[in-house]
Scaffold this motif. Sequence first.
Motif, PDB file in Angstrom:
ATOM      1  N   ALA A  57       0.862  -1.180   0.000  1.00 30.64           N
ATOM      2  CA  ALA A  57       0.000   0.000   0.000  1.00 30.64           C
ATOM      3  C   ALA A  57       0.898   1.229   0.000  1.00 30.64           C
ATOM      4  CB  ALA A  57      -0.915   0.003   1.210  1.00 30.64           C
ATOM      5  N   LEU A  58       0.678   2.132  -0.929  1.00 27.53           N
ATOM      6  CA  LEU A  58       1.489   3.343  -1.059  1.00 27.53           C
ATOM      7  C   LEU A  58       0.644   4.562  -0.710  1.00 27.53           C
ATOM      8  CD1 LEU A  58       3.032   2.464  -4.526  1.00 27.53           C
ATOM      9  CD2 LEU A  58       4.119   2.165  -2.307  1.00 27.53           C
ATOM     10  N   LEU A  96       4.504   9.150  -1.546  1.00 21.26           N
ATOM     11  CA  LEU A  96       5.250   9.549  -0.355  1.00 21.26           C
ATOM     12  C   LEU A  96       6.076   8.369   0.135  1.00 21.26           C
ATOM     13  CD1 LEU A  96       2.420  11.444   1.578  1.00 21.26           C
ATOM     14  CD2 LEU A  96       4.165  12.412   0.066  1.00 21.26           C
ATOM     15  N   TYR A  97       7.245   8.672   0.678  1.00 23.69           N
ATOM     16  CA  TYR A  97       8.075   7.605   1.230  1.00 23.69           C
ATOM     17  C   TYR A  97       8.806   8.105   2.475  1.00 23.69           C
ATOM     18  CZ  TYR A  97      12.133   9.821  -0.996  1.00 23.69           C
ATOM     19  OH  TYR A  97      13.117  10.703  -1.367  1.00 23.69           O
ATOM     20  N   LYS A  98       9.291   7.155   3.246  1.00 25.57           N
ATOM     21  CA  LYS A  98       9.993   7.471   4.487  1.00 25.57           C
ATOM     22  C   LYS A  98      11.479   7.614   4.190  1.00 25.57           C
ATOM     23  CE  LYS A  98      10.884   5.252   8.910  1.00 25.57           C
ATOM     24  NZ  LYS A  98      10.495   4.102   9.734  1.00 25.57           N
ATOM     25  N   LYS A  99      12.037   8.748   4.600  1.00 29.28           N
ATOM     26  CA  LYS A  99      13.460   9.020   4.396  1.00 29.28           C
ATOM     27  C   LYS A  99      14.099   9.241   5.766  1.00 29.28           C
ATOM     28  CE  LYS A  99      16.571  12.264   2.121  1.00 29.28           C
ATOM     29  NZ  LYS A  99      16.652  13.470   1.294  1.00 29.28           N
ATOM     30  N   GLU A 100      15.152   8.490   6.043  1.00 31.75           N
ATOM     31  CA  GLU A 100      15.840   8.629   7.322  1.00 31.75           C
ATOM     32  C   GLU A 100      17.173   9.324   7.117  1.00 31.75           C
ATOM     33  OE1 GLU A 100      15.828   5.472  10.134  1.00 31.75           O
ATOM     34  OE2 GLU A 100      14.045   4.561   9.223  1.00 31.75           O
ATOM     35  N   ALA A 105      13.446  10.332  10.980  1.00 30.34           N
ATOM     36  CA  ALA A 105      12.620   9.897   9.853  1.00 30.34           C
ATOM     37  C   ALA A 105      11.677  11.017   9.427  1.00 30.34           C
ATOM     38  CB  ALA A 105      11.821   8.665  10.237  1.00 30.34           C
ATOM     39  N   ASP A 106      11.592  11.223   8.132  1.00 30.47           N
ATOM     40  CA  ASP A 106      10.666  12.190   7.553  1.00 30.47           C
ATOM     41  C   ASP A 106       9.874  11.500   6.456  1.00 30.47           C
ATOM     42  OD1 ASP A 106      11.397  14.643   8.929  1.00 30.47           O
ATOM     43  OD2 ASP A 106      13.280  14.582   7.800  1.00 30.47           O
ATOM     44  N   ILE A 107       8.683  11.987   6.202  1.00 31.07           N
ATOM     45  CA  ILE A 107       7.879  11.536   5.074  1.00 31.07           C
ATOM     46  C   ILE A 107       8.039  12.587   3.982  1.00 31.07           C
ATOM     47  CG2 ILE A 107       5.566  10.948   4.255  1.00 31.07           C
ATOM     48  CD1 ILE A 107       6.687   8.992   6.347  1.00 31.07           C
ATOM     49  N   VAL A 108       8.529  12.157   2.814  1.00 31.11           N
ATOM     50  CA  VAL A 108       8.804  13.093   1.728  1.00 31.11           C
ATOM     51  C   VAL A 108       8.181  12.583   0.427  1.00 31.11           C
ATOM     52  CG1 VAL A 108      10.942  13.975   2.752  1.00 31.11           C
ATOM     53  CG2 VAL A 108      11.027  12.007   1.246  1.00 31.11           C
TER      54      VAL A 108
END
Length: 145
Positions: A57-58, A96-100, A105-108
Amino acid sequence: MKVDTYLFGSIEVADEKIITFPVGLVAFENSRRYTLIQEDAQGAGFTLQSLDEPGLALQIVDPTTLGFRYELELSDAESALLQSPADDDVVVMQVLYKKETDGKADIVPNLRAPLVINLKARIGLQKVMENLRPNVTLSNLASTV
């Protein structure tokens, strides 16, 4: 069609709610059938739920809510894949994806590979761009620059 999903449990998806991505998405080439789920009717975000891989799921969002407006040129092949849609039948969405970074962690949004969906034909593609030149709208400025 009944699908047992990770996020939403068992859901019923009518045939007219299925969106097909004939070539899949980047890293998910084998998952080609999806449905859109909007939990909050007022929200700008959606979940693009795979029907081929129920655990996939995206989270996607309208880029204008983040201040971006795409002006995309589709190739003849892309236009044919989308069944030559009218402008009003097409939406562009960002995944959207999770970037660490440094343990945080941020959602970008993925700016380089928006989804282009013909809502009328229920068919889509992911347009991967090498050069990114989005128009950015800054709506909080008091005067134009």
